[in-house]
Write an enzyme that holds these catalytic residues in place. Structure first.
Site, PDB file in Angstrom:
ATOM      1  N   HIS A 134       2.629   3.514  -3.836  1.00 31.65           N
ATOM      2  CA  HIS A 134       1.581   2.491  -3.857  1.00 31.65           C
ATOM      3  C   HIS A 134       2.174   1.169  -4.329  1.00 31.65           C
ATOM      4  O   HIS A 134       2.672   1.062  -5.441  1.00 31.65           O
ATOM      5  CB  HIS A 134       0.448   2.909  -4.796  1.00 31.65           C
ATOM      6  CG  HIS A 134      -0.347   4.064  -4.306  1.00 31.65           C
ATOM      7  ND1 HIS A 134      -1.373   3.942  -3.398  1.00 31.65           N
ATOM      8  CD2 HIS A 134      -0.249   5.385  -4.582  1.00 31.65           C
ATOM      9  CE1 HIS A 134      -1.892   5.128  -3.139  1.00 31.65           C
ATOM     10  NE2 HIS A 134      -1.229   6.026  -3.844  1.00 31.65           N
ATOM     11  N   GLU A 158       0.186  -1.673  -3.570  1.00 29.64           N
ATOM     12  CA  GLU A 158      -0.998  -2.532  -3.434  1.00 29.64           C
ATOM     13  C   GLU A 158      -1.861  -2.579  -4.690  1.00 29.64           C
ATOM     14  O   GLU A 158      -2.850  -3.320  -4.749  1.00 29.64           O
ATOM     15  CB  GLU A 158      -1.852  -2.031  -2.263  1.00 29.64           C
ATOM     16  CG  GLU A 158      -2.723  -0.816  -2.539  1.00 29.64           C
ATOM     17  CD  GLU A 158      -2.013   0.527  -2.596  1.00 29.64           C
ATOM     18  OE1 GLU A 158      -2.717   1.549  -2.646  1.00 29.64           O
ATOM     19  OE2 GLU A 158      -0.764   0.564  -2.600  1.00 29.64           O
ATOM     20  N   CYS A 218       0.393   6.095   1.286  1.00 32.25           N
ATOM     21  CA  CYS A 218       0.218   7.415   0.686  1.00 32.25           C
ATOM     22  C   CYS A 218      -0.299   8.398   1.734  1.00 32.25           C
ATOM     23  O   CYS A 218       0.431   8.736   2.660  1.00 32.25           O
ATOM     24  CB  CYS A 218      -0.686   7.335  -0.548  1.00 32.25           C
ATOM     25  SG  CYS A 218      -0.481   8.749  -1.676  1.00 32.25           S
TER      26      CYS A 218
END
Length: 231
Positions: free
Chosen positions: A180, A182, A91
């Site tokens: 994202h 994760e 990001c």
């Protein structure tokens, strides 16, 4: 092997990436960039084998934030120039990497992108995708308004439907990931509260399918992270 993880907001963390790092016996150091009382370790580009820049609310293309970003842009620039270093940006972190590679980072013309939507593997032959075992697309979580252009000399690796540029790779050791991959279940619950105004602005309403999509994302994200770390 040593890894530095740079956090730009207190609720941001490496999530599932941490498992892959620990499985490979990385010694991990955290730095909270949002804490102005703490300064980056001198010569960090020489001390760490891997540096991970995480997400945050800051804006890398805002001239008024230049002083804040200066040490991180300098660190990223050093790392990019060193052939034995690996860098992952997620990001905001991906926008930092895009900036030092000479690409434009700007506010997306379509407004915020928030929620789950699929990303498509653009270049399946890239070695970062080896452990995806032929997966051509998978859900990703999006929480951003700024976007990057693909840097010159980099490979476009993941493509989104709302904003196309979701991941690039440079020389198979520098990876910028806009979305994202994760996010754990607990992280997502925290983010729903912390970023509630931004989520409301984007119009995302989490539905009953949210955890299933996140679980699918986690499996693909783990495979991608492992592929990157094993390069």
């Amino acid at each position: 092997m040593r890894c530095l993880i740079v956090r730009f907001k207190d609720c941001e963390g490496p999530g599932t990436l941490l498992d892959s790092l620990q499985a490979r016996n990385y010694r991990i150091t955290y730095h909270n960039a949002y804490d102005e009382r703490v300064h980056i370790v001198p010569a960090a580009h020489q001390m760490f084998d891997l540096v991970v820049f995480l997400g945050g609310p800051q804006t890398v293309h805002d001239p008024e934030q230049h002083k804040f970003f200066k040490p991180w842009l300098e660190l990223a620039s050093h790392l990019v120039s060193m052939k034995d270093k690996k860098v992952i940006g997620i990001c905001l972190g991906s926008q930092i990497l895009a900036t030092v590679l000479g690409a434009k980072v700007y506010e997306g013309e379509k407004g915020p992108e928030v929620g789950f939507s699929d990303v498509k593997v653009v270049n399946p032959s890239n070695p970062a995708f080896l452990k995806l075992n032929g997966t051509s697309s998978f859900p990703a979580f999006h929480l951003h308004e700024d976007v990057f252009e693909i840097p010159k000399g980099a490979d476009h690796l993941l493509q989104g439907s709302f904003y196309s540029n979701q991941m690039f790779g440079y020389k198979n050791r520098v990876f910028g990931i806009q979305c994202h991959l994760e996010v754990t279940e607990s992280m997502l619950e925290v983010w729903k509260n912390v970023h509630s105004e931004f989520i409301k602005k984007a119009g995302w309403i989490p539905g009953p399918e949210t955890e299933d999509l996140r679980s699918q994302m986690e499996r693909a994200g783990r495979a991608l992270f492992e592929g990157i770390l094993d390069l």
